[in-house]
Design an enzyme around this catalytic site. Structure first.
Site, PDB file in Angstrom:
ATOM      1  N   SER A  17      11.607   3.395   5.354  1.00 14.36           N
ATOM      2  CA  SER A  17      12.117   2.097   5.771  1.00 14.36           C
ATOM      3  C   SER A  17      11.553   1.067   4.787  1.00 14.36           C
ATOM      4  O   SER A  17      11.441   1.373   3.596  1.00 14.36           O
ATOM      5  CB  SER A  17      11.693   1.856   7.215  1.00 14.36           C
ATOM      6  OG  SER A  17      12.312   0.716   7.729  1.00 14.36           O
ATOM      7  N   HIS A  44      16.503   3.163   5.971  1.00 18.72           N
ATOM      8  CA  HIS A  44      16.992   2.031   6.764  1.00 18.72           C
ATOM      9  C   HIS A  44      17.452   0.939   5.821  1.00 18.72           C
ATOM     10  O   HIS A  44      16.791   0.667   4.821  1.00 18.72           O
ATOM     11  CB  HIS A  44      15.855   1.436   7.603  1.00 18.72           C
ATOM     12  CG  HIS A  44      15.370   2.349   8.668  1.00 18.72           C
ATOM     13  ND1 HIS A  44      14.185   2.163   9.291  1.00 18.72           N
ATOM     14  CD2 HIS A  44      15.919   3.458   9.204  1.00 18.72           C
ATOM     15  CE1 HIS A  44      14.007   3.114  10.201  1.00 18.72           C
ATOM     16  NE2 HIS A  44      15.046   3.925  10.151  1.00 18.72           N
ATOM     17  N   ASP A 137      10.380   4.831  13.750  1.00 17.35           N
ATOM     18  CA  ASP A 137      11.366   5.860  13.429  1.00 17.35           C
ATOM     19  C   ASP A 137      10.725   6.854  12.453  1.00 17.35           C
ATOM     20  O   ASP A 137       9.940   6.458  11.591  1.00 17.35           O
ATOM     21  CB  ASP A 137      12.606   5.206  12.803  1.00 17.35           C
ATOM     22  CG  ASP A 137      13.812   6.129  12.816  1.00 17.35           C
ATOM     23  OD1 ASP A 137      13.859   7.048  13.642  1.00 17.35           O
ATOM     24  OD2 ASP A 137      14.721   5.911  11.990  1.00 17.35           O
TER      25      ASP A 137
END
Ligand SMILES: C[S@@+](CC[C@H](N)C(=O)[O-])C[C@H]1O[C@@H](n2cnc3c(N)ncnc32)[C@H](O)[C@@H]1O
Lengths: 193, 269
Positions: A17, A44, A137
């Site tokens: 991310s 992401h 995540d």
């Protein structure tokens, strides 16, 4: 680095991310073409950024990028990037599938979803790498990879722009390796058989 | 996670008891969905879950609603609508009457988006938008033309990115957290339940939209559905799929011509 402990690897799946693109942009340009496995990247990003990331990686990588569409085959030697706004899933017959279901951990693509799906199909032949990020995540996903017998690697939080995601994963698993960016590069090169 | 063999048993039971064939759905996604329903139900065992599905039609229906992925948006992928507006509507405009089919329309956001651009092109009065889905619950909801008010900011941005020039809020009335879209838009819509796995062609269309539905099917079923569309499309009609879907592997490429990079194909033969 000594010879890799990973015996067999069909897929290297990399999740990240915030701050992970920087790490990838250091690794990918130095990574020579590979023969024995495919690399899948799940990052992401903004849902509107459809092709920008893919174009950037295409530009930086010596490994050919295979554009992900629904039901494309996963082939050794190629790099795949999860498209924005879809979850990326793995089918048992070696193809990729897409899914627009609800966001998971505020994310689509979600790293957990792809890691869990890949772990079911590739089990011990899977290497999961989790990079920088400020989101939870990836933790459940990397855990699933380990439970299925795969190898898990986490970016050294000290080398990560956003250490939260690697720290969270380290707190919840026993990683096989914790590596900085240079070590990650060496590690991936050694996986190629 | 449930086992593959459990999923197979469920698929067989559903087919035997209710006639719905999930056998050609994409397994990775289906398994996640079924697993979720199973976890939510807090069953003692997979067997208990199976017998609930078999014996309780009401539960079965709610399970179908959960298994099908109904996530949708107005003007999803604005550039797609921009191309429809600029390149396709001028061609359809020459027809005395325009028939469109939204296959897998979910809660209707896509159909209302289309009606808006048809209206702005001065074509809505001579258009008919058939909208179908296998899921009866989303069809009922689509008929109402009511969407969450909190989504309107995003949708009006999408609308603008799709080339919309009007004030988007003119198309709905805001009330207690909901946006009710103008009845004029819905006046040209026909909603019905239709299953792409088992139902036949029911009309001939100038444009068929089936976006983000084929991703849930395996490649054999995709082929069958593309052929169903082929049977249902007039010569020189358009077929539009989702941004990551293709007809490339399903049908002869000499029959269809792709519009540049867009996931829109024109039937040329
Ligand atoms: C992700 S939604 C797509 C909605 C919209 N077309 C869009 O792109 O935003 C997928 C829809 O396909 C429907 N669907 C799934 N299986 C189907 C089938 N066998 N026949 C018709 N529709 C189906 C689901 O109920 C769901 O509403």
């Amino acid at each position: 680095m000594e010879e890799s402990k990973v015996k067999k690897c069909k897929v290297v799946i990399i999740g990240g991310s915030a701050g992970s693109l920087q790490a990838l942009l250091q690794i990918l340009p130095q990574l020579p073409p590979i023969r024995s496995f495919a690399i899948v990247i799940v990052l992401h990003r903004k849902s509107t950024d459809d092709t920008a990331l893919e174009n950037l990686i295409k530009l930086k990588s010596k490994i050919p990028v295979f554009s992900v569409e629904d039901k494309v085959p996963l082939r050794a030697g190629f790099l795949y990037i999860a498209p924005s706004n879809y979850h990326l899933l793995f089918e048992k017959n070696g193809i990729l599938a897409l899914d627009t279901s609800e966001k998971i951990n505020y994310s689509r693509p979600s790293i957990d979803v792809s890691f869990e799906s890949a772990s079911e199909v590739y089990q011990t032949d899977l290497v999961g790498i989790l990079l920088s990020g400020s989101n939870t995540d990836g933790t459940a996903g990397i855990k699933a990879i380990q439970e299925a017998g795969g190898t898990i690697v986490i970016q050294d939080p000290k080398s990560a722009e956003m250490p939260f995601m690697p720290n969270n994963a380290i707190a919840n698993t026993i990683p096989d390796y914790v590596l900085n960016v240079q070590q990650l590069l060496d590690f991936i090169i050694l996986l190629d058989k | 996670m449930i086992e593959d063999i459990e999923l197979e048993t469920l698929i067989n039971d559903i087919y035997e008891y209710y006639g719905f064939d999930f056998g050609s759905y994409s397994k990775a996604s289906l398994k996640r969905r079924v697993n979720r329903v199973y976890q939510l139900g807090e069953f003692e065992s997979f067997y208990e879950f199976l017998s609930k599905v078999r014996s309780d039609p009401e539960y079965y229906r709610s399970m179908i609603d959960e298994i099908t992925v109904n996530v949708t948006e107005m003007f999803r992928d604005p550039s797609f609508y921009a191309v429809v507006r600029k390149e396709i509507l001028p061609i359809l405009a020459t027809k005395p009457f325009i028939r469109l089919w939204h296959a897998g329309c979910s809660t209707g956001e896509e159909v209302y988006s289309m009606a808006i651009i048809l209206k702005e092109a001065g074509l809505l009065h001579k258009s008919l938008l058939y909208a179908t889905d296998v899921n009866a619950t989303v069809i009922e909801s689509a008929k109402k033309g009511i969407f969450p008010l909190r989504m309107m900011k995003e949708y009006s941005e999408n609308y603008r990115d799709a080339g919309g020039q009007e004030d988007f809020s003119n198309y709905y009335i805001a009330n207690y957290g909901i946006a009710k879209f103008n009845a004029e838009l819905a006046s040209k819509m026909v909603f019905s339940q239709h299953n792409l796995v088992s139902d036949n062609s029911f009309n001939e269309f100038d444009m068929i939209l089936c976006r983000n539905v084929l991703i849930y099917f395996d490649t054999d079923l995709q082929k069958r559905v593309i052929n169903l569309f082929d049977e249902s499309l007039s010569i020189l009609g358009f077929l539009a799929l989702g941004t990551k879907e293709t007809i490339k592997y399903s049908i002869s490429q000499t029959k269809y011509k792709q519009l540049g990079q867009e996931k829109i194909w024109r039937k040329v033969k």
